[in-house]
Scaffold this active site. Structure first.
Site, PDB file in Angstrom:
ATOM      1  N   ARG A 107      49.561   3.109  11.648  1.00 17.54           N
ATOM      2  CA  ARG A 107      48.617   2.413  12.558  1.00 17.54           C
ATOM      3  C   ARG A 107      47.347   3.206  12.838  1.00 17.54           C
ATOM      4  O   ARG A 107      46.658   2.955  13.831  1.00 17.54           O
ATOM      5  CB  ARG A 107      49.285   2.021  13.865  1.00 17.54           C
ATOM      6  CG  ARG A 107      50.380   0.988  13.672  1.00 17.54           C
ATOM      7  CD  ARG A 107      50.843   0.385  14.975  1.00 17.54           C
ATOM      8  NE  ARG A 107      52.216  -0.063  14.799  1.00 17.54           N
ATOM      9  CZ  ARG A 107      53.277   0.643  15.166  1.00 17.54           C
ATOM     10  NH1 ARG A 107      53.134   1.801  15.752  1.00 17.54           N
ATOM     11  NH2 ARG A 107      54.477   0.174  14.938  1.00 17.54           N
ATOM     12  N   LYS A 129      32.887  -1.687   7.848  1.00 15.76           N
ATOM     13  CA  LYS A 129      33.594  -2.604   6.961  1.00 15.76           C
ATOM     14  C   LYS A 129      34.447  -1.804   5.995  1.00 15.76           C
ATOM     15  O   LYS A 129      33.930  -1.097   5.132  1.00 15.76           O
ATOM     16  CB  LYS A 129      32.606  -3.457   6.183  1.00 15.76           C
ATOM     17  CG  LYS A 129      31.928  -4.526   7.014  1.00 15.76           C
ATOM     18  CD  LYS A 129      31.063  -5.406   6.100  1.00 15.76           C
ATOM     19  CE  LYS A 129      30.447  -6.559   6.857  1.00 15.76           C
ATOM     20  NZ  LYS A 129      29.687  -7.438   5.941  1.00 15.76           N
ATOM     21  N   GLU A 171      19.328  -1.331  -1.644  1.00 12.71           N
ATOM     22  CA  GLU A 171      19.618  -1.557  -0.216  1.00 12.71           C
ATOM     23  C   GLU A 171      18.457  -1.087   0.654  1.00 12.71           C
ATOM     24  O   GLU A 171      18.147  -1.681   1.686  1.00 12.71           O
ATOM     25  CB  GLU A 171      20.921  -0.856   0.198  1.00 12.71           C
ATOM     26  CG  GLU A 171      22.178  -1.367  -0.504  1.00 12.71           C
ATOM     27  CD  GLU A 171      22.548  -2.811  -0.126  1.00 12.71           C
ATOM     28  OE1 GLU A 171      22.233  -3.244   0.996  1.00 12.71           O
ATOM     29  OE2 GLU A 171      23.137  -3.497  -0.984  1.00 12.71           O
ATOM     30  N   LYS A 208      20.067  -0.104   9.702  1.00 12.23           N
ATOM     31  CA  LYS A 208      21.382  -0.736   9.599  1.00 12.23           C
ATOM     32  C   LYS A 208      22.155  -0.589  10.906  1.00 12.23           C
ATOM     33  O   LYS A 208      22.829  -1.513  11.354  1.00 12.23           O
ATOM     34  CB  LYS A 208      22.171  -0.155   8.421  1.00 12.23           C
ATOM     35  CG  LYS A 208      23.521  -0.862   8.287  1.00 12.23           C
ATOM     36  CD  LYS A 208      24.079  -1.037   6.919  1.00 12.23           C
ATOM     37  CE  LYS A 208      25.288  -1.976   6.995  1.00 12.23           C
ATOM     38  NZ  LYS A 208      26.252  -1.773   5.935  1.00 12.23           N
ATOM     39  N   GLU A 218      29.854  -9.432  12.843  1.00 15.92           N
ATOM     40  CA  GLU A 218      29.176 -10.342  11.934  1.00 15.92           C
ATOM     41  C   GLU A 218      29.248 -11.789  12.389  1.00 15.92           C
ATOM     42  O   GLU A 218      29.541 -12.687  11.610  1.00 15.92           O
ATOM     43  CB  GLU A 218      29.793 -10.204  10.522  1.00 15.92           C
ATOM     44  CG  GLU A 218      28.870 -10.678   9.440  1.00 15.92           C
ATOM     45  CD  GLU A 218      29.327 -10.240   8.054  1.00 15.92           C
ATOM     46  OE1 GLU A 218      30.482  -9.869   7.891  1.00 15.92           O
ATOM     47  OE2 GLU A 218      28.479 -10.242   7.157  1.00 15.92           O
ATOM     48  N   ARG A 222      23.896  -9.772  12.203  1.00 13.24           N
ATOM     49  CA  ARG A 222      24.303  -8.920  11.106  1.00 13.24           C
ATOM     50  C   ARG A 222      24.204  -9.612   9.751  1.00 13.24           C
ATOM     51  O   ARG A 222      24.078  -8.963   8.713  1.00 13.24           O
ATOM     52  CB  ARG A 222      25.731  -8.439  11.350  1.00 13.24           C
ATOM     53  CG  ARG A 222      26.223  -7.457  10.308  1.00 13.24           C
ATOM     54  CD  ARG A 222      27.483  -6.774  10.770  1.00 13.24           C
ATOM     55  NE  ARG A 222      27.990  -5.867   9.752  1.00 13.24           N
ATOM     56  CZ  ARG A 222      28.930  -4.970   9.957  1.00 13.24           C
ATOM     57  NH1 ARG A 222      29.462  -4.862  11.146  1.00 13.24           N
ATOM     58  NH2 ARG A 222      29.332  -4.190   8.993  1.00 13.24           N
ATOM     59  N   ASN A 226      22.981  -9.768   4.529  1.00 17.48           N
ATOM     60  CA  ASN A 226      23.457 -10.453   3.328  1.00 17.48           C
ATOM     61  C   ASN A 226      22.331 -10.942   2.432  1.00 17.48           C
ATOM     62  O   ASN A 226      22.585 -11.484   1.357  1.00 17.48           O
ATOM     63  CB  ASN A 226      24.336 -11.655   3.715  1.00 17.48           C
ATOM     64  CG  ASN A 226      25.576 -11.227   4.467  1.00 17.48           C
ATOM     65  OD1 ASN A 226      26.040 -10.086   4.319  1.00 17.48           O
ATOM     66  ND2 ASN A 226      26.101 -12.108   5.285  1.00 17.48           N
ATOM     67  N   HIS A 229      22.533 -10.908  -1.328  1.00 18.55           N
ATOM     68  CA  HIS A 229      23.928 -10.620  -1.661  1.00 18.55           C
ATOM     69  C   HIS A 229      24.750 -11.857  -1.996  1.00 18.55           C
ATOM     70  O   HIS A 229      25.854 -11.730  -2.505  1.00 18.55           O
ATOM     71  CB  HIS A 229      24.604  -9.853  -0.515  1.00 18.55           C
ATOM     72  CG  HIS A 229      24.242  -8.400  -0.510  1.00 18.55           C
ATOM     73  ND1 HIS A 229      22.947  -7.954  -0.350  1.00 18.55           N
ATOM     74  CD2 HIS A 229      25.002  -7.269  -0.680  1.00 18.55           C
ATOM     75  CE1 HIS A 229      22.921  -6.629  -0.392  1.00 18.55           C
ATOM     76  NE2 HIS A 229      24.143  -6.188  -0.595  1.00 18.55           N
ATOM     77  N   HIS A 233      26.108 -11.041  -5.329  1.00 19.68           N
ATOM     78  CA  HIS A 233      27.555 -10.793  -5.491  1.00 19.68           C
ATOM     79  C   HIS A 233      28.148 -11.657  -6.590  1.00 19.68           C
ATOM     80  O   HIS A 233      29.018 -11.221  -7.342  1.00 19.68           O
ATOM     81  CB  HIS A 233      28.296 -11.083  -4.182  1.00 19.68           C
ATOM     82  CG  HIS A 233      28.485  -9.878  -3.324  1.00 19.68           C
ATOM     83  ND1 HIS A 233      28.808  -9.955  -1.999  1.00 19.68           N
ATOM     84  CD2 HIS A 233      28.405  -8.557  -3.610  1.00 19.68           C
ATOM     85  CE1 HIS A 233      28.904  -8.750  -1.499  1.00 19.68           C
ATOM     86  NE2 HIS A 233      28.660  -7.875  -2.447  1.00 19.68           N
ATOM     87  N   HIS A 249      25.912  -2.309  -8.675  1.00 16.75           N
ATOM     88  CA  HIS A 249      25.740  -3.154  -7.487  1.00 16.75           C
ATOM     89  C   HIS A 249      24.262  -3.431  -7.202  1.00 16.75           C
ATOM     90  O   HIS A 249      23.844  -4.586  -7.041  1.00 16.75           O
ATOM     91  CB  HIS A 249      26.395  -2.486  -6.277  1.00 16.75           C
ATOM     92  CG  HIS A 249      26.216  -3.243  -4.996  1.00 16.75           C
ATOM     93  ND1 HIS A 249      26.849  -4.442  -4.745  1.00 16.75           N
ATOM     94  CD2 HIS A 249      25.457  -2.993  -3.893  1.00 16.75           C
ATOM     95  CE1 HIS A 249      26.497  -4.887  -3.546  1.00 16.75           C
ATOM     96  NE2 HIS A 249      25.658  -4.028  -2.997  1.00 16.75           N
TER      97      HIS A 249
END
Lengths: 348, 348
Positions: A107, A129, A171, A208, A218, A222, A226, A229, A233, A249
C-alpha cells in the site's frame, strides 16, 4: 495529493546526499534500465549508500504489469517494508512504472524521482500520473500519486541520443503554445541540438506545476496539457507496432500539434498566421514524414480509446491563440482526416 | 483520503436507488462472485439500471493480479471511462479487489461497496485498505482509497453459512477489547447464531471509523486494530494451504486474540482475570483445535513477513486492559511460542 518538491540542480550527487541526510529509510532500491544503469548510475553512485539495484529492460514495450511483478518480487525478496525508498533513475517509463510499483507495494512507500531525459524532466516529473500500459492501451492501469522529491539534472542529456532530446523539446514547445506566448517566442529560437537547458527546464516545470496544482485530477484546466496529444497519441500507438516506422513520443506529438493547430484554426479561432508559424517551426525541427492517406481512418479510430474521453466522444484541447488553450471541443473523424491532409500538404 | 458515507439500511433497494439518483454515471459495472451472484444479486436487481455484470470465482485464492487483469479487461471491453461506477457486491475479497481495480483503471473511477458478510461490513468496509495477495503474501499489492459510499444491509447474512457470521463476529469482539469495555460487556452476551446484528454492526463501524479517521495511513493509533492479527494472520496463512485444516479469517483471529491476550498479560499489564475471561469466551464461541507444537516455529516465522513490520522486528498491538490497547510492542519468537503453549493448555 501531497505537493512534492522539484529541485533543479547542477550537482546531482550533492542533492542526493542532502535529500538522504534529511530522512531515515530502512532500505533503498534503485530502479534503472540497462541504459541508465550504464550511463546515468555512474554519475550518482558516489552519493548512494548501500542499496538494491533493480534493472529492467528499457523501452515502452516493457512498461506493463509483467515488469511490475518482477519489481514487486525483487522488493519482496529484498524484504522491503513501508519505510523503504525507491529511487527511479531513468526516463518516463522508469518514473511512471517505478512510482506505480512503489505506491502499491504494501500500500505504498516513498519514492524519489531522478528523471534522466528532457521529456521526463518537463513532463512525467510533474503531475503525479503513474502507471503502466495494458494490452496496448497507454497508461491504462495506474493512479495519481506524487514522489517525495524530484531531482532535475540536465547534464544527463549528454548520455542520450540527440533525437531523444529533440523529442522532449516537443513538450517545451507545447508549454509555450498552450500557456505562455512570450515563452513561445523564446522557444522558437532554440536549436535542440545545442542548447543549455537548465533555465528552459525550470520554466517548463513551473508552467506544468501551475496547471497541475489548479487541477490535480484532470477535471478541467489540466486538459490543456493534452494539446497535440489526441491525434499525437493515436499516431504514436499506430506506428509503435510497425518495424522501422516507430516514432519517438515527441516526434508523434509534433505531428499531433500540427494537426491540432489546424483544427484550432478551423474551430477555435487560431489565426492563419499563427497556424503557419507553428507548422513551419515544427516541420523544421522534426522533419516529419507524410502519412499514407489509406491509413487515416485506422489511425484516427485509435483516438476514441483515449482515457480522457467520456461517453465515446473525442474531446480535443485546442488553441484559441498562441499562449491560450480551450478544452472539451468535440470533434468527429472527418475533421480529423482533414487535419492529416493538411499535414501531408504542408510537408510537401 | 476523502471521507465516504456509510449507510446502514433496512431497505437495500431503496438505498441503491437513492444513491444512483443523486449521481450521473456513464456506465455501471457490478462485480460479484458465483455465490453473491446467486444469492445476493437477486435482492438488489430491481434497483439496478442497465449494467455490466462481472463474475469472478469466489475465495481468497483468486484475490490476485491475474483476477484483476480479467476485471480490467472486462471494463476495457465494455468501454468504461473515468465517469463509470463499479458496484462491489460481496465479501472482503470482492471489496478489496474491486476497489483496487476501480482505483487503478484509467487512474481511477468511483466505486460503491455493498459488503454482504458481517466480516466485510464491520472491517473491510471502513478504512480504505484495498488490494490483492501476491505469491502468498496477503494484501501485498494495494493502495489506500475510499469508496464513494458503503451500503450496509444485514439481511444478506441469511444467505451465508453460519460459520461465516461467526467468523465476522471476531472483529466485533476485537472492537470491544481494544476500544470499548462497555461494548465488550454487551458483546459477551451475543449468540452469533441467533442475533439481530443491525445495532452491533453500526456500533462496530463507528469504532473503526473513529480509529481510522484519526490515523488514515496507519502510522500510529490505527495499529490497535491489529490486535489478534499478528499471530492470527500467521495461523491463517499457514493453514490456508493445508487441505481440510483451513480456517476462516475470524476463526484464526480468535486464536490470535487468545495468544495475544496471553502476551498482553505477560507484557503490558492485562490482568489474569481479564485474560481468562477473554480466553473462556473465545474458546466457547470458536472451539479452536490444538496446534501441533512441532509446527510452532514454522507458523510463527510467518509473522516476520507481515507488512506492518518495519526493519524485521515483529511489532505487536497488545491490551493494557479490556477496552484499551497499546502499540509497537516488539516481541521475539520464544514469547510467541509460549503463547501457543498457553492456547493448547487452555483448549485442554
Amino acid at each position: 495529493m501531497e505537493n512534492h518538491n522539484t529541485e533543479v540542480t547542477t550537482n546531482i550527487q550533492e542533492s542526493i546526499t542532502r535529500f538522504l541526510a534529511s530522512r531515515k529509510y530502512s532500505k533503498i532500491a534503485v530502479l534503472v534500465d540497462e541504459n541508465t544503469e550504464a550511463h546515468c548510475l555512474p554519475k550518482i553512485l558516489d552519493a548512494l549508500p548501500d542499496h538494491y539495484l533493480i534493472t529492467i529492460p528499457s523501452g515502452e514495450s516493457n512498461k506493463n504489469l509483467s515488469t511490475c511483478e518482477d519489481i514487486w518480487m525483487a522488493l519482496t525478496e529484498a524484504g522491503f517494508d513501508r519505510k523503504g525508498l525507491m529511487i527511479n533513475l531513468g526516463g518516463g517509463v522508469i518514473g511512471d512504472m517505478g512510482g506505480f510499483v512503489a505506491s502499491t507495494y504494501k500500500r505504498g512507500f516513498e519514492f524519489l524521482n531522478i528523471p534522466t531525459t528532457l521529456l521526463s524532466q518537463v513532463d512525467a516529473s510533474v503531475g503525479g500520473k503513474l502507471g503502466v500500459d495494458f494490452h496496448g492501451f497507454k497508461n491504462h492501469i495506474g493512479i495519481f500519486n506524487e514522489p517525495q522529491n524530484v531531482l532535475i539534472y540536465t547534464d544527463f542529456y549528454s548520455t542520450l541520443p540527440k533525437e531523444e532530446v529533440r523529442s522532449g523539446f516537443a513538450e517545451v514547445i507545447k508549454h509555450g503554445l498552450i500557456y505562455d506566448a512570450a515563452y513561445w517566442e523564446q522557444v522558437k529560437t532554440i536549436d535542440p541540438y545545442r542548447h543549455d537547458w537548465t533555465e528552459v527546464v525550470s520554466h517548463s516545470i513551473d508552467i506544468k506545476k501551475k496547471v497541475v496544482t489548479e487541477d490535480p485530477f484532470e477535471s478541467g484546466l489540466r486538459k490543456i496539457l493534452n494539446f497535440g496529444h489526441t491525434i499525437g497519441h493515436a499516431i504514436e500507438s499506430y506506428f509503435l507496432e510497425i518495424p522501422g516506422e516507430r516514432l519517438l513520443h515527441g516526434e508523434a506529438i509534433a505531428v499531433g500539434m500540427i494537426t491540432e493547430a489546424y483544427l484550432s484554426h478551423k474551430l477555435t479561432g487560431l489565426s492563419k498566421e499563427s497556424l503557419e508559424e507553428i507548422t513551419d517551426f515544427l516541420i523544421k525541427v522534426y522533419a516529419p514524414k507524410k502519412i499514407d492517406a489509406k491509413l487515416f481512418e485506422e489511425i484516427l479510430g485509435l483516438t476514441t480509446q483515449d482515457k480522457k474521453n467520456e461517453g465515446g466522444i473525442v474531446q480535443f484541447s485546442l488553441l484559441k491563440e498562441i499562449g491560450s488553450c480551450t478544452i472539451n471541443i468535440p470533434i468527429g473523424i472527418p475533421d480529423m482526416i482533414d487535419s492529416l491532409f493538411y499535414l501531408n500538404e504542408r510537408i510537401g
